[in-house]
Design an enzyme around this catalytic site. Structure first.
Site, short mmCIF file in Angstrom:
data_model
loop_
_atom_site.label_atom_id
_atom_site.label_comp_id
_atom_site.label_asym_id
_atom_site.label_seq_id
_atom_site.Cartn_x
_atom_site.Cartn_y
_atom_site.Cartn_z
CD GLU A 144 -2.23 8.88 0.94
OE1 GLU A 144 -1.44 7.92 1.02
OE2 GLU A 144 -2.62 9.53 1.93
CE LYS B 17 -1.70 3.08 1.82
NZ LYS B 17 -1.42 4.47 1.38
CB CYS C 241 13.16 9.25 7.77
SG CYS C 241 14.14 8.07 6.84
P1 NAD Z 1 2.31 9.12 6.91
O1 NAD Z 1 2.42 8.50 8.25
O2 NAD Z 1 1.35 10.22 6.72
O3 NAD Z 1 1.89 7.99 5.83
C1 NAD Z 1 2.60 6.79 5.70
C2 NAD Z 1 1.68 5.73 5.13
O4 NAD Z 1 0.61 5.49 6.05
C3 NAD Z 1 1.02 6.13 3.82
O5 NAD Z 1 0.95 5.00 2.99
C4 NAD Z 1 -0.36 6.61 4.24
O6 NAD Z 1 -1.33 6.42 3.25
C5 NAD Z 1 -0.64 5.74 5.44
N1 NAD Z 1 -1.48 6.39 6.45
C6 NAD Z 1 -1.56 7.72 6.71
N2 NAD Z 1 -2.40 7.95 7.73
C7 NAD Z 1 -2.86 6.74 8.14
C8 NAD Z 1 -3.76 6.32 9.16
N3 NAD Z 1 -4.34 7.18 9.97
N4 NAD Z 1 -3.98 4.99 9.29
C9 NAD Z 1 -3.38 4.10 8.49
N5 NAD Z 1 -2.53 4.45 7.49
C10 NAD Z 1 -2.27 5.76 7.32
O7 NAD Z 1 3.77 9.54 6.47
P2 NAD Z 1 4.21 10.37 5.18
O8 NAD Z 1 3.79 11.79 5.34
O9 NAD Z 1 3.83 9.65 3.94
O10 NAD Z 1 5.81 10.26 5.30
C11 NAD Z 1 6.59 11.12 6.08
C12 NAD Z 1 6.87 10.52 7.43
O11 NAD Z 1 7.51 9.26 7.29
C13 NAD Z 1 7.82 11.36 8.26
O12 NAD Z 1 7.37 11.36 9.59
C14 NAD Z 1 9.15 10.62 8.14
O13 NAD Z 1 10.06 10.83 9.19
C15 NAD Z 1 8.68 9.22 8.11
N6 NAD Z 1 9.67 8.34 7.51
C16 NAD Z 1 10.38 7.54 8.35
C17 NAD Z 1 11.35 6.71 7.84
C18 NAD Z 1 12.15 5.83 8.73
O14 NAD Z 1 12.86 5.02 8.21
N7 NAD Z 1 12.05 5.94 10.05
C19 NAD Z 1 11.59 6.70 6.46
C20 NAD Z 1 10.85 7.52 5.62
C21 NAD Z 1 9.89 8.34 6.17
#
Ligand code: NAD
Length: 494
Positions: free
Chosen positions: A176, A173, A281
Site C-alpha cells: 500500500e 495485493k 532484502c
Molecule cells: P511487510 O511484511 O510489512 O508487508 C509485506 C506485505 O504484507 C504488504 O503487501 C503488506 O500490505 C502486507 N501486510 C503487512 N502486514 C500484514 C499483516 N499483518 N497481515 C497480512 N498482510 C500484511 O513488509 P514491507 O515493509 O513491505 O517490506 C520489507 C520487508 O520485506 C523486509 O523485512 C524485507 O527483508 C522483506 N523482503 C524480503 C524479500 C525476500 O526475498 N526475502 C524481498 C523483499 C523484501
C-alpha cells in the site's frame, strides 16, 4: 489528491470502503495520493474475476501464453523510464536504482517466455508391455501474490510471469506504500493480450490479504515481506490446505577474510550496505571483519561513506534516497541513538540531508557491535551498516549460521579453498564469492533459509514453475480387446 485504484476484470476501479491509506512522496514527506483499502467483498470480486478467466486462459495454447509474455516484455521495455520514475516517486530510490530493479524484473518475463520448453513433461514408452507412462504439469487455478514496498515492480514480476505463463490467473495485493506500478503492469499485460480477469490487483492491507488466504478458490499464495507476516501467512495458508511460499526478512552478513583486497571489499560493503538506503532484502547489513582486516576495512568504509551523495531521486547526482516513511526513518535512527556498547563511527542523523522535510537519514556506520544487541539481532532495513570483529573464519561462520535469518551472505577473500569451504558450510540460501548481493539470475531461483523463507520452493526460475503447477502422471494402454482378461492381482509391470 488522486486515488490509486484497484484493477478488476481488465479495468481500473475505485475503491468503496472509504478507508483511505496515504501514499507519500518520501523525498518531500508530503502525501501525494491514496489507496482505498479493499474490503473483503472487493477482494472476493477480484478472486471471482480471476476464477471466471481461468478456463479460458488455461485453454490458451502454450505458444499463445508465451506470445503474451513476449509482448509484455516489449511493452515493459518500451516503458522503462516511465516505470522507473513511478517507482522512484513513491519509493524514493534513485531512478537508476529503480531502472536496475526493473531490469531484473524483465529477466523474469524473458524466462517465462521460454515456458513451452520448460514445461515439457516426461514420457516413458513401453513402461510395461503396451503401456506408456507420461507426466504433465497443470496449472493450479487462481493464485495470489502479496508483495512488499521495497521492490514494487521486480517482486510482482518474480511471481506473476511464471504464474500466468503456466496457465494460472492471478490476484496481486501490492504494498500500500507504493502501489502505482501494479496498475501500470496490469495495463501493460492487458495491452500484451492477456484476457480480462486473468490479472487483477486489489489495493489494501491485512483485510485483503486475509481474505485471499481464506478464500477457497485461491489455490496458492506467494508472499514476500517481513518475517512475522511471512510466518503468519504461511501458517494460515497451509492450515487452509494451500500451497504457500512466504519469503521473509534478512540480516545478510559479508565475511571479509584477512587476505581480501581491502579496497574492493570496502567498495562492495558500501555499495551493498547503502544501495537503496539499505531497504533491500539482499542488502549487506553486517560486515564480519576477520582478524587483521578490521582496522583498515573500517577506515576504508568510513572514508567511502563520507562521499555518498544522499538526496531526492529528482537530483541526478543522488546515489541514495530517503526511507519509505517517517515512522521507518525514526525507527532506524533509533538504533543510532541507543548504540549500547557499539561505537558509532558515522552518524547519519547529522547528515545535512536530514534537515530536509523528506524521510532522509544519512549513511551510518557502527563498529564493534555486540552480537546480543538489537543493532545486530534486528533486521534494521535502513542505511546502517554494522561491523562485528572476530578472530577466525570459524567464528565468522558460526555467526552466519547461528543467525535467525539465512537469506544471502558473501565472503571476500583471495583464497579459493576458503571460499569453497564457506559455500559448503554456510546455512544460507544465496551465497556470494566476492559478490556482495548474490541475487540469482532468473534461470535459477531465489530464496533464503531459516526465517527468511517459509515453504519448500524458492521463487521464480525453475522452482517458480514448479510452484505454480502440479504434476499429473498418466499410465496409458490401448489393448487389443481379444487379449483382455479379469485379473484381481496388484497391477504389475511385465
Ligand atoms: P511487510 O511484511 O510489512 O508487508 C509485506 C506485505 O504484507 C504488504 O503487501 C503488506 O500490505 C502486507 N501486510 C503487512 N502486514 C500484514 C499483516 N499483518 N497481515 C497480512 N498482510 C500484511 O513488509 P514491507 O515493509 O513491505 O517490506 C520489507 C520487508 O520485506 C523486509 O523485512 C524485507 O527483508 C522483506 N523482503 C524480503 C524479500 C525476500 O526475498 N526475502 C524481498 C523483499 C523484501
Amino acid at each position: 489528491m488522486h486515488e490509486i485504484k484497484h484493477w478488476l476484470d481488465g479495468t481500473a476501479v475505485e475503491g468503496t470502503s472509504g478507508r483511505r491509506l496515504p501514499v507519500y512522496d518520501p523525498a518531500t514527506g508530503e502525501q501525494q495520493a491514496y489507496v482505498v483499502a479493499a474490503t473483503a467483498e472487493e477482494t472476493v470480486r477480484a478472486v471471482a474475476s480471476a476464477q471466471r478467466a481461468y478456463p479460458l486462459w488455461r485453454a490458451a495454447s502454450l505458444s499463445r501464453r508465451a506470445e503474451v509474455m513476449f509482448r509484455f516484455r516489449e511493452l515493459v521495455d518500451a516503458h522503462r523510464k516511465e516505470i522507473a520514475s513511478l517507482i522512484s516517486a513513491e519509493h524514493g530510490k534513485t531512478v537508476a536504482d529503480a531502472a536496475g530493479e526493473l531490469a531484473r524484473g524483465l529477466e523474469n518475463i524473458e524466462f517465462a517466455a521460454g515456458a513451452p520448453h520448460l514445461l515439457k513433461g516426461g514420457f516413458s514408452e513401453q513402461a510395461s508391455s503396451g503401456v506408456d507412462v507420461y507426466s504433465i504439469r497443470q496449472p493450479l487455478g487462481v493464485v495470489a501474490g502479496i508483495t512488499p514496498f521495497n521492490f514494487p515492480a521486480m517482486v510482482p514480476l518474480w511471481m506473476l510471469c511464471n504464474a500466468l505463463v503456466c496457465g494460472n490467473t492471478f490476484v496481486l495485493k501490492p504494498s500500500e506504500k507504493d502501489p502505482s506500478v501494479s496498475l501500470m503492469l496490469a495495463d501493460l499485460l492487458r495491452q500484451a493480450g492477456l484476457p480480462d480477469g486473468a490479472f487483477n490487483v486489489v489495493q489494501g492491507d491485512r483485510e485483503a490479504v486475509e481474505t485471499l488466504i481464506d478464500h477457497p478458490d485461491v489455490q496458492a499464495l506467494s508472499f514476500v515481506g517481513s518475517t512475522p507476516v511471512a510466518r503468519a501467512v504461511y501458517e494460515r495458508g497451509t492450515r487452509a490446505g494451500k500451497r504457500v511460499q512466504a519469503l521473509g526478512g534478512a540480516k545478510n552478513h559479508m565475511v571479509v577474510l584477512p587476505d581480501a583486497d581491502i579496497g574492493a571489499a570496502a567498495d562492495a560493503a558500501v555499495s551493498a550496505g547503502y544501495g537503496s538506503a539499505g531497504e533491500r532484502c539482499m542488502a549487506v547489513s553486517v560486515v564480519v571483519a576477520v582478524g587483521a582486516s578490521a582496522d583498515p576495512l573500517v577506515e576504508a568504509i568510513k572514508e567511502r561513506v563520507g562521499r555518498i551523495a544522499v538526496g531526492p531521486a529528482t537530483d541526478p547526482s543522488a546515489e541514495m534516497g530517503p526511507l519509505i516513511s517517517r515512522e521507518h526513518r525514526d525507527r532506524v535512527a533509533g538504533y543510532l541513538a541507543e548504540p549500547g556498547a557499539a561505537e558509532v563511527v558515522v552518524d547519519g542523523r547529522s547528515a545535512p540531508v536530514c534537515a530536509l522535510p523528506g524521510f532522509f537519514l544519512g549513511a551510518s556506520l557502527v563498529d564493534r557491535v555486540p552480537t546480543d544487541s538489537p543493532l545486530y539481532t534486528d533486521e534494521i532495513f535502513g542505511p546502517v551498516l554494522a561491523v562485528v570483529r572476530v578472530d577466525t573464519y570459524e567464528e565468522a561462520l558460526a555467526l552466519v549460521n547461528d543467525n535467525e535469518f539465512g537469506n544471502g551472505t558473501a565472503i571476500f577473500t583471495r583464497d579459493g579453498g576458503a571460499a569453497r569451504q564457506f559455500q559448503y558450510d554456510v546455512l544460507c540460501g544465496m551465497v556470494g564469492v566476492n559478490v556482495p548481493v548474490p541475487v540469482p539470475v532468473a534461470y535459477y531461483s531465489f530464496g533464503g533459509w531459516k526465517s527468511s523463507l517459509f515453504g519448500d520452493l524458492h521463487m521464480y526460475g525453475p522452482e517458480g514453475l514448479q510452484f505454480y503447477t502440479r504434476a499429473k502422471v498418466v499410465t496409458s494402454r490401448w489393448p487389443d480387446p481379444a487379449t483382455s482378461e479379469v485379473d484381481l492381482g496388484f497391477p504389475k509391470v511385465r
